[in-house]
Design an enzyme around this catalytic site. Structure first.
Site, mmCIF file in Angstrom:
data_model
loop_
_atom_site.group_PDB
_atom_site.id
_atom_site.type_symbol
_atom_site.label_atom_id
_atom_site.label_comp_id
_atom_site.label_asym_id
_atom_site.label_seq_id
_atom_site.Cartn_x
_atom_site.Cartn_y
_atom_site.Cartn_z
ATOM 1 N N ARG A 245 0.278 -1.221 -0.107
ATOM 2 C CA ARG A 245 -0.285 -0.444 0.074
ATOM 3 C C ARG A 245 0.767 0.953 -0.134
ATOM 4 O O ARG A 245 2.467 1.418 0.889
ATOM 5 C CB ARG A 245 -0.923 0.013 1.285
ATOM 6 C CG ARG A 245 -2.112 -0.767 0.927
ATOM 7 C CD ARG A 245 -3.148 -0.193 0.377
ATOM 8 N NE ARG A 245 -4.551 -1.407 0.309
ATOM 9 C CZ ARG A 245 -4.436 -2.138 -0.297
ATOM 10 N NH1 ARG A 245 -3.942 -2.336 -1.027
ATOM 11 N NH2 ARG A 245 -5.549 -2.800 -0.295
ATOM 12 N N GLU A 274 -1.307 8.208 -4.913
ATOM 13 C CA GLU A 274 -2.145 7.944 -5.937
ATOM 14 C C GLU A 274 -3.583 8.067 -5.670
ATOM 15 O O GLU A 274 -4.385 8.129 -4.627
ATOM 16 C CB GLU A 274 -1.912 5.622 -5.323
ATOM 17 C CG GLU A 274 -2.927 4.744 -6.483
ATOM 18 C CD GLU A 274 -2.406 3.822 -6.125
ATOM 19 O OE1 GLU A 274 -3.817 2.605 -5.890
ATOM 20 O OE2 GLU A 274 -1.665 3.381 -4.907
ATOM 21 N N HIS A 292 -0.301 -0.009 -9.423
ATOM 22 C CA HIS A 292 -1.314 -0.616 -9.091
ATOM 23 C C HIS A 292 -2.228 -1.502 -9.709
ATOM 24 O O HIS A 292 -3.413 -2.022 -9.359
ATOM 25 C CB HIS A 292 -2.559 0.465 -8.289
ATOM 26 C CG HIS A 292 -2.514 -0.288 -6.576
ATOM 27 N ND1 HIS A 292 -3.501 0.445 -5.676
ATOM 28 C CD2 HIS A 292 -2.541 -1.549 -6.144
ATOM 29 C CE1 HIS A 292 -4.136 -0.219 -5.073
ATOM 30 N NE2 HIS A 292 -3.606 -1.483 -5.097
#
Length: 320
Positions: A245, A274, A292
């Site tokens: 993450r 992000e 991602h």
């Protein structure tokens, strides 16, 4: 029962639900309109991935919801405990995409170790005019075999990363909060298998000191796992991959240690800002980047869809 698969679901998952007499609404409803759509269509089950946010306001505003499902492992886009307190069942697919994420880690590691990420950028531009110069500049490459792989996290993804590392002939070590011992089974095409008993350590300094490649495979954290003090204790020329993450590694510090030569290269599939990563990250030639996509393979999505469908079908009779 009506299911809204707002971030998509595989055809096999859709078919399994239909075969069980469950209506599937495979729509892509914008976040601002999800509540109205759920209420207008009396949706019982909301399935999401990483895009749709399922917060308290949505949970409170949608009394028909009985199940919330996350296609993947991490559920940081869902207020899980609050949903459970309202009597909603929350499900996910903790192992379905593990192999896909692990393979991406090594796609990046091999790309970094062989300069493929940079070569693929430059060959179309300079391959015709600077072929020999590039050949020379990309010669200082490394094999992964014989190197030490350090994995932070011992969950399903971390275990798959370790398996690939072992299969490549790497030495392996694992960091966890508390020491754990697990048996990893490597299965091969002809039915043979080999078991490896791996015990993790909880000493960060010991973990970092000789790791050549470091893979971060943890849930979302409230603070950095890798920051300046950790970078300083790493081996010179280390490679790092973050497919966990954004926010588990200090990206500003990462750039500093790349520039100092401490970090030879890094792979980022996730970012602190992000979906708008810092331009300094996007332009750095020592970074191998992806948007991602860790669990975004046809194989993983098929597994995710089937697992979600099986769980919904299993609990259907107990909640209706």
């Amino acid at each position: 029962m009506k299911v809204l698969a707002n971030d998509g679901i595989s055809k096999s998952g859709t078919q399994a639900l239909k075969d069980a007499g469950i209506e599937i609404l495979d729509h892509k409803v914008a976040q601002d309109h999800v509540i109205n759509f759920i209420n207008e269509n009396n949706v019982d089950v909301l399935l999401v991935r990483s895009v749709t946010q399922v917060r308290q306001n949505l949970i409170d505003a949608c009394p028909t919801l009985k199940i919330i499902g996350r296609g993947g492992i991490g559920m940081d886009n869902i207020d899980v405990e609050y949903a459970k307190s309202k009597g909603i069942t929350v499900i996910n697919t903790p192992t379905a995409s593990s192999k896909s994420v692990a393979e991406l880690v090594f796609g990046h590691f091999i790309s970094l170790a062989r300069f493929l990420h940079e070569s693929n950028r430059l060959m179309p531009l300079e391959g015709e005019t600077h072929f020999n110069a590039m050949k020379k500049s990309f010669a200082h490459a490394y094999e992964l075999s014989g190197k030490t792989l350090g994995v932070i996290g011992f969950g399903s993804i971390g275990q798959e990363v370790l398996k690939i590392g072992i299969s490549l002939g790497m030495k392996v070590k694992v960091l966890t909060r508390k020491p754990k011992t697990k048996v990893l089974t490597l299965s091969f095409f002809d039915g043979q298998s080999v078991d490896f008993e791996i015990t993790s350590i909880n000493d960060m300094d010991e973990f970092l000191k000789d790791a050549d490649f470091i893979s971060i495979n943890t849930p979302k954290t409230n603070e950095y796992i890798i920051d300046t003090p950790q970078f300083e204790k790493m081996k010179d020329g280390v490679y790092i991959a973050n497919t966990a993450r954004g926010g588990v590694m200090n990206e500003v510090a990462l750039i500093d240690f790349i520039e100092s030569g401490k970090v030879a290269g890094a792979a980022l599939d996730v970012f602190e800002k992000e979906p708008n990563p810092e331009v300094l990250l996007l332009m750095n030639p020592a970074l191998s980047l992806s948007p991602h996509i860790g669990g975004n393979t046809v194989d993983a999505q098929e597994k995710i869809g089937i697992e979600l469908a099986e769980q919904i079908i299993k609990i259907k009779e107990t909640i209706l």
